[in-house]
Design an enzyme around this catalytic site. Structure first.
Site, PDB file in Angstrom:
ATOM      1  N   PHE A 148      95.635 -31.397-120.257  1.00 45.72           N
ATOM      2  CA  PHE A 148      96.798 -32.286-120.398  1.00 45.72           C
ATOM      3  C   PHE A 148      96.983 -32.785-121.818  1.00 45.72           C
ATOM      4  CE2 PHE A 148      93.629 -35.656-120.162  1.00 45.72           C
ATOM      5  CZ  PHE A 148      94.167 -36.633-120.993  1.00 45.72           C
ATOM      6  N   CYS A 280      90.008 -33.382-127.985  1.00 44.83           N
ATOM      7  CA  CYS A 280      88.650 -32.836-127.879  1.00 44.83           C
ATOM      8  C   CYS A 280      87.920 -32.961-129.214  1.00 44.83           C
ATOM      9  CB  CYS A 280      88.695 -31.385-127.454  1.00 44.83           C
ATOM     10  SG  CYS A 280      89.497 -30.377-128.675  1.00 44.83           S
TER      11      CYS A 280
HETATM   12  P1  NAD Z   1      90.454 -30.624-116.880  1.00 47.28           P
HETATM   13  O1  NAD Z   1      89.210 -29.838-117.007  1.00 47.28           O
HETATM   14  O2  NAD Z   1      90.536 -31.669-115.824  1.00 47.28           O
HETATM   15  O3  NAD Z   1      91.713 -29.661-116.614  1.00 47.28           O
HETATM   16  C1  NAD Z   1      91.998 -28.554-117.424  1.00 47.28           C
HETATM   17  C2  NAD Z   1      92.784 -27.523-116.628  1.00 47.28           C
HETATM   18  O4  NAD Z   1      91.979 -27.046-115.548  1.00 47.28           O
HETATM   19  C3  NAD Z   1      94.070 -28.053-116.010  1.00 47.28           C
HETATM   20  O5  NAD Z   1      95.048 -27.044-116.104  1.00 47.28           O
HETATM   21  C4  NAD Z   1      93.684 -28.322-114.563  1.00 47.28           C
HETATM   22  O6  NAD Z   1      94.765 -28.157-113.681  1.00 47.28           O
HETATM   23  C5  NAD Z   1      92.621 -27.280-114.299  1.00 47.28           C
HETATM   24  N1  NAD Z   1      91.574 -27.737-113.382  1.00 47.28           N
HETATM   25  C6  NAD Z   1      91.110 -28.999-113.211  1.00 47.28           C
HETATM   26  N2  NAD Z   1      90.101 -29.012-112.321  1.00 47.28           N
HETATM   27  C7  NAD Z   1      89.921 -27.739-111.930  1.00 47.28           C
HETATM   28  C8  NAD Z   1      89.002 -27.112-111.027  1.00 47.28           C
HETATM   29  N3  NAD Z   1      88.093 -27.806-110.354  1.00 47.28           N
HETATM   30  N4  NAD Z   1      89.084 -25.768-110.866  1.00 47.28           N
HETATM   31  C9  NAD Z   1      90.007 -25.058-111.552  1.00 47.28           C
HETATM   32  N5  NAD Z   1      90.885 -25.599-112.412  1.00 47.28           N
HETATM   33  C10 NAD Z   1      90.849 -26.923-112.604  1.00 47.28           C
HETATM   34  O7  NAD Z   1      90.762 -31.244-118.326  1.00 47.28           O
HETATM   35  P2  NAD Z   1      91.892 -32.288-118.730  1.00 47.28           P
HETATM   36  O8  NAD Z   1      91.551 -33.617-118.179  1.00 47.28           O
HETATM   37  O9  NAD Z   1      93.240 -31.727-118.469  1.00 47.28           O
HETATM   38  O10 NAD Z   1      91.697 -32.288-120.318  1.00 47.28           O
HETATM   39  C11 NAD Z   1      90.770 -33.081-120.985  1.00 47.28           C
HETATM   40  C12 NAD Z   1      89.489 -32.321-121.265  1.00 47.28           C
HETATM   41  O11 NAD Z   1      89.765 -31.151-122.007  1.00 47.28           O
HETATM   42  C13 NAD Z   1      88.516 -33.113-122.125  1.00 47.28           C
HETATM   43  O12 NAD Z   1      87.225 -32.907-121.623  1.00 47.28           O
HETATM   44  C14 NAD Z   1      88.665 -32.487-123.504  1.00 47.28           C
HETATM   45  O13 NAD Z   1      87.552 -32.618-124.346  1.00 47.28           O
HETATM   46  C15 NAD Z   1      88.905 -31.075-123.133  1.00 47.28           C
HETATM   47  N6  NAD Z   1      89.553 -30.346-124.217  1.00 47.28           N
HETATM   48  C16 NAD Z   1      88.798 -29.450-124.918  1.00 47.28           C
HETATM   49  C17 NAD Z   1      89.367 -28.767-125.970  1.00 47.28           C
HETATM   50  C18 NAD Z   1      88.563 -27.794-126.756  1.00 47.28           C
HETATM   51  O14 NAD Z   1      89.145 -27.055-127.520  1.00 47.28           O
HETATM   52  N7  NAD Z   1      87.245 -27.740-126.636  1.00 47.28           N
HETATM   53  C19 NAD Z   1      90.713 -28.981-126.309  1.00 47.28           C
HETATM   54  C20 NAD Z   1      91.445 -29.891-125.557  1.00 47.28           C
HETATM   55  C21 NAD Z   1      90.854 -30.568-124.502  1.00 47.28           C
END
Ligand code: NAD
Length: 497
Positions: A148, A280
């Protein structure tokens, strides 16, 4: 209220199944509903991408680059509209949305050089009358699953380059910020991209699971939290897919005693509290070397954090709201845990007047004397909370950083080149800043952390992105004169026989 659509085969698709409200975090009010794709719809998107691949793979890279050039122009022309969408659904300030979009557009620019990136390698006389060369062939249908916190930039880390390499793509954006992805896809079609090359399916876990199981999906790029990244890496690998899964982070800055503390504090403020810490690469821990450094920095930061200006993203103040009510509650619980576990709460974000407004506002919090056993240190807070720690020496500060299970970004503030060089070579993180608080690599490098911040061999975008979205084919060719016949040779062929 807006009805967000899926985008399949060059057009919007409305689907009457399960759906969810998308909230404006600045008001807490719904602004759209987003449908969740079931297996049948995912299959339809993958099938469209697979059909498109059969033609797209043969389109000359220079022609693909021409479409990317049109896309680049359209993205710039529509930047205000895209930023407004990002701010409305995410909550970040318009200036921050513009920064994210610009970083996304830079990935389109990199992809425009695709003829150069796919050039391959050639060896003349690899054997008698034999030449050999390597080509980088596309994989087929690639999928992207995005978080998100960057509704436009993280998808643009993926699909422009994957498509430039000759693949087709199915994107599953975060259900919390679904609109930007559809608009990005529509503009790509307008730029001349053939139907089916880029598809968007909306949804959550079930949608992702179908993508991971689908036999025609050849590669999966994921960006999100570490537990999900690890699970996606395992599941996609079990289904024989190439996978890169970028996870969460706990990024540390080390402040050496010779640093310019006023300038370091300004840098830390933007990196820790920009976008409410929902990046992130957000700085979430600052380790000061020496008590004097730590006390002075705490005092400078304390004043700046208390003075943070907070309001709706459209007002372009320092911070907007956090993205959702559940996220804000989790952050507040962690602040309480910090107090009960003995950290010194220098500034309490719950005291900021914005906390009482409608929407999901929360002031910036600053903790001092944080220790590694505390939950505020161990968990990725992903909110406007900064933890200050103290070390006696640069070596001890480095030990703290390297003991952390995450390894996304890390930075050092110093005036001494040798100390900076030592830090950069010894720190266990994929992206390192020297007097740079958010060392997010530019588009012609690649983005990726170490340890629990990334699963899979290759980082995102840039040169690693080209490697990820292609497979090597090496061709060995012999042309000999008509009079030279082939002799039988039972020995393993080498360059000299
Ligand atoms: P999230 O892991 O909750 O969701 C990411 C995506 O995965 C979304 O599209 C969501 O619909 C899907 N998803 C969620 N739970 C799932 C599951 N159990 N099985 C399959 N798909 C699932 O992450 P978020 O809250 O949207 O984003 C924030 C997180 O992302 C933070 O931990 C941040 O550090 C990380 N992030 C990392 C980077 C990087 O480059 N390392 C960049 C941006 C964000």
């Amino acid at each position: 209220m807006r009805q967000v659509q899926h985008y399949i085969d060059g057009g919007g698709v409305t689907f009457g199944g399960e759906s969810m409200e998308v909230l404006n975090p600045a008001t807490g009010e719904p602004v759209a509903t987003v449908p969740f794709a079931d297996s049948e719809l995912v299959d339809r998107a993958v099938s469209s991408a697979n059909t498109a691949f059969q033609t797209w793979r043969h389109v000359e890279p220079a022609k693909r680059a021409g479409i990317l050039r049109n896309y680049h122009r359209l993205l710039n022309e529509h930047s205000d509209e895209l930023c407004a969408i990002i701010t409305e659904e995410h909550g970040k300030t318009l200036a921050d949305s513009a920064g994210e979009l610009q970083r996304g557009i830079e990935n389109v620019e990199y992809a425009m050089g695709i003829s150069e990136h796919l050039k391959g390698e050639h060896s003349r006389l690899a054997g008698p009358d034999i030449d050999s060369w390597s080509e980088l062939a596309p994989l087929g249908v690639c999928a992207g699953i995005t978080p998100f916190n960057f509704p436009a930039m993280v998808p643009m880390w993926m699909f422009p380059l994957a498509i430039a390499c000759g693949n087709t793509f199915v994107l599953k954006p975060s259900e919390k910020v679904p609109t930007a992805a559809v608009r990005l896809a529509e503009l790509f079609t307008q730029a001349g991209l053939p139907d089916g090359v880029l598809n968007v399916v909306q949804g959550g876990q079930a949608t992702v699971e179908r993508i991971l199981q689908h036999q025609d999906v050849k590669a999966v790029s994921f960006v999100g939290s570490t537990p999900v990244a690890r699970a996606i890496y395992q599941q996609a690998s079990e289904h024989d897919k190439r996978v890169q899964a970028l996870g969460g982070a706990k990024n540390h800055a080390v402040i050496l005693p010779d640093a310019d503390l006023e300038s370091a504090a300004n840098a830390i403020m933007g990196a820790a509290y920009g976008s409410c810490g929902q990046r992130c690469m957000a700085l979430s821990v600052v380790v000061s070397v020496g008590e004097g450094t730590a006390d002075t920095l705490r005092d400078i930061l304390g004043e700046k954090v208390a003075a943070l200006e907070i309001g709706p993203g459209n007002d372009n103040l320092d911070m907007g709201p956090v993205n959702g009510g559940a996220q804000r509650e989790r952050i507040v619980d962690l602040i309480e845990s910090g107090v009960s576990q003995g950290a010194n709460l220098v500034v309490d974000g719950r005291q900021h007047p914005a906390y009482q407004q409608p929407g999901y506002f929360l002031g910036g919090s600053l903790f001092d004397e944080v220790t590694p056993h505390m939950s505020i240190y161990q968990e990725e807070i992903f909110g406007p909370v900064l933890c200050l720690m103290r070390a006696d020496s640069a070596a001890q500060a480095l030990e703290i950083v390297n003991a952390n299970p995450y390894g996304n970004g890390s930075c050092v503030f110093t005036r001494d080149g040798y100390s900076a060089r030592q830090f950069a070579s010894q720190v266990e993180a994929g992206m390192v800043g020297i007097n740079v608080p958010l060392p997010v690599p530019v588009a012609n490098h690649s983005f990726g952390g170490w340890k629990g911040s990334r699963f899979g061999d290759l980082a995102a975008y840039g040169p690693d992105g080209v490697r990820f979205y292609t497979q090597r084919k090496t061709i060995t060719e012999r042309w000999q004169s008509a009079s030279d016949g082939d002799n039988m040779n039972f020995a393993f062929p080498s360059g000299s026989n």
